[in-house]
Design an enzyme around this catalytic site. Structure first.
Site, PDB file in Angstrom:
ATOM      1  N   ILE A 248       0.831  -1.220   0.000  1.00 31.99           N
ATOM      2  CA  ILE A 248       0.000   0.000   0.000  1.00 31.99           C
ATOM      3  C   ILE A 248       0.861   1.265   0.000  1.00 31.99           C
ATOM      4  O   ILE A 248       0.307   2.374  -0.080  1.00 31.99           O
ATOM      5  CB  ILE A 248      -0.937   0.017   1.221  1.00 31.99           C
ATOM      6  N   GLY A 249       2.170   1.157   0.034  1.00 35.35           N
ATOM      7  CA  GLY A 249       3.028   2.338   0.001  1.00 35.35           C
ATOM      8  C   GLY A 249       4.485   1.962  -0.043  1.00 35.35           C
ATOM      9  O   GLY A 249       4.872   0.855   0.321  1.00 35.35           O
TER      10      GLY A 249
ATOM     11  N   VAL B  62       5.417  -0.416   2.709  1.00 38.40           N
ATOM     12  CA  VAL B  62       4.356  -0.689   3.676  1.00 38.40           C
ATOM     13  C   VAL B  62       3.386  -1.696   3.066  1.00 38.40           C
ATOM     14  O   VAL B  62       2.952  -1.549   1.913  1.00 38.40           O
ATOM     15  CB  VAL B  62       3.622   0.612   4.060  1.00 38.40           C
TER      16      VAL B  62
ATOM     17  N   MET C 208      12.966   4.502   2.757  1.00 39.38           N
ATOM     18  CA  MET C 208      13.522   3.544   3.697  1.00 39.38           C
ATOM     19  C   MET C 208      12.915   2.153   3.559  1.00 39.38           C
ATOM     20  O   MET C 208      13.586   1.151   3.823  1.00 39.38           O
ATOM     21  CB  MET C 208      13.321   4.030   5.142  1.00 39.38           C
TER      22      MET C 208
ATOM     23  N   ASP D 294       8.851  16.153   9.230  1.00 40.23           N
ATOM     24  CA  ASP D 294       8.509  15.840   7.836  1.00 40.23           C
ATOM     25  C   ASP D 294       6.987  15.848   7.648  1.00 40.23           C
ATOM     26  O   ASP D 294       6.422  14.917   7.085  1.00 40.23           O
ATOM     27  CB  ASP D 294       9.100  14.492   7.423  1.00 40.23           C
TER      28      ASP D 294
END
Length: 390
Positions: free
Chosen positions: A13-14, A21, A18, A129
């Site tokens: 989903i992402g 997900v 780094m 962020d």
């Protein structure tokens, strides 16, 4: 793929710098979760430490508007982080699909995001962020702050885990003090949130340029265009507060807690505060009116006849003013008529004296010896010629 014997990874989903997900399922507790897996530990020497820092940072926060961390571990040489699953899209996807949002929805997002940041700041954590991609909306419209991957503890300067002078974050939403290389503080997150809200209202971030360096210069020197000049329909109070979030100096910005309370109470609508009830005005004391002085009755006027009233020459207790001459300060001399009329006794005495002198003069003229006859009349009977009497 099964991780740690309990987390079944299903779909991606992402994906970030780094890691990636996954939508997963916790077989032990029987609930859907999100699992973030570190991609390559060798690509970035600080990736391992930063990943652990994210787990420690988010693990200290328990708030409805912060994505909660449930577990952290390592599987087959790869670190993983288990978080609560947010069913919905990020604000970046919402902007791409729907464009600018109405002020009512943006105010609700602002209140929730600021509340989540306030909790983090109270725990000594700076996100560093804040951007549309890290703010998630679930199906009920509840906002949650995610991705504390580059967050830092305010009491631990080494928590950033970056080289000296290196700027960490997204240039479109970075605070001016961070563009100067200064450490991030809570006010830096507030500035970034202001940039996100600006974009949600107008469809564009407050500053745009062809390069990240040019954008950093705009954050330092340029003034953002008021959102209403770009067509955003929002009350003036909302616009003024938003521009306050984008103040250049950190001390001029409100805190996250203040922003959360301001949006949550509906102050962004700009409704005037209710005025206190007016105090009753005490009645003025009546002014005593003196009784009118008695006046003599005025006789009724007869038809066709004029009535004359005599005015007093002077008020009681006051002397009548003396007439003044045309020369100003010189006293006016009374005329002979005024002198005579004012002294009737003297006039009588003068008149009597004049009459006495006139009588004396006449008598002397009549009985003077020069005017008598020289001879006496004779008895002969002849009359002598008469001598005329003067």
């Amino acid at each position: 793929m099964l991780i740690a014997g309990r987390y079944q990874l299903n779909t991606t989903i992402g994906r970030g710098a780094m890691g990636e997900v996954w939508r997963a399922y916790d077989q032990m507790l029987g609930r859907p979760v999100a699992v973030k897996v570190l991609l390559d530990r060798n690509a970035d020497p600080t990736a391992d430490s930063r990943f652990r820092l994210e787990a420690q940072t988010a693990g200290r926060l328990h708030h409805p508007h912060v994505v909660g961390v449930l577990d952290f571990g390592e599987h087959e040489g790869r670190l993983f982080l288990v978080m609560e699953l947010v069913e919905g899209d990020s604000l970046a996807r919402v902007l791409a699909d729907d464009g600018p949002l109405p002020a009512e929805q943006v105010a609700a997002i602002a209140a929730q995001a600021a509340a989540g940041l306030a909790v983090a700041h109270e725990q000594g954590i700076v996100h560093r962020d804040i951007k549309p991609g890290n703010l998630l909306l679930d199906t009920n419209g509840t906002l949650k702050i995610g991705d504390f991957g580059i967050a830092r503890f305010m009491d631990d300067p080494s928590g950033a885990l970056t080289a000296t002078g290196q700027i960490v974050g997204t240039s479109l939403y970075i605070a001016p003090e961070r563009a100067l290389g200064k450490p991030a503080g809570p006010a830096s997150d507030v500035y970034s949130l202001g940039c996100v809200l600006y974009q949600l209202l107008t469809g564009r971030p407050p500053f745009r340029a062809d390069s990240p360096i040019a954008i950093l210069h705009q954050h330092l020197d340029a003034t953002p265009v008021p959102p209403r000049e770009l067509g955003a329909a929002l009350p003036p109070a909302f616009e003024n507060f938003l521009l306050g979030l984008l103040a250049k100096r950190p001390e001029d910005r409100p805190t996250a807690r203040q922003a959360a309370d301001w949006f949550a109470t509906g102050a962004w609508r700009g409704r005037p505060e209710p005025l206190p009830a007016a105090a009753p005005v005490p009645a003025a004391a009546p002014i005593p009116v003196p009784a009118p002085a008695p006046q003599s009755p005025i006789p009724p006027r007869t038809k066709g006849a004029a009535t004359t009233y005599k005015l007093p020459s002077a008020l009681p207790g006051h002397r009548a003013a003396r007439p003044r001459s045309s020369s100003g300060n010189r006293r006016a001399r009374p005329s002979l008529r005024t002198f005579v009329a004012g002294r009737p006794r003297a006039v009588g005495l003068i008149a009597a004296a004049l009459l006495f002198l006139t009588a004396m003069y006449v008598g002397m003229s009549v009985f003077s010896p020069d005017s008598s006859s020289a001879e006496t009349p004779q008895e002969t009977g002849r009359s002598s010629p008469a001598t005329p009497t003067p």
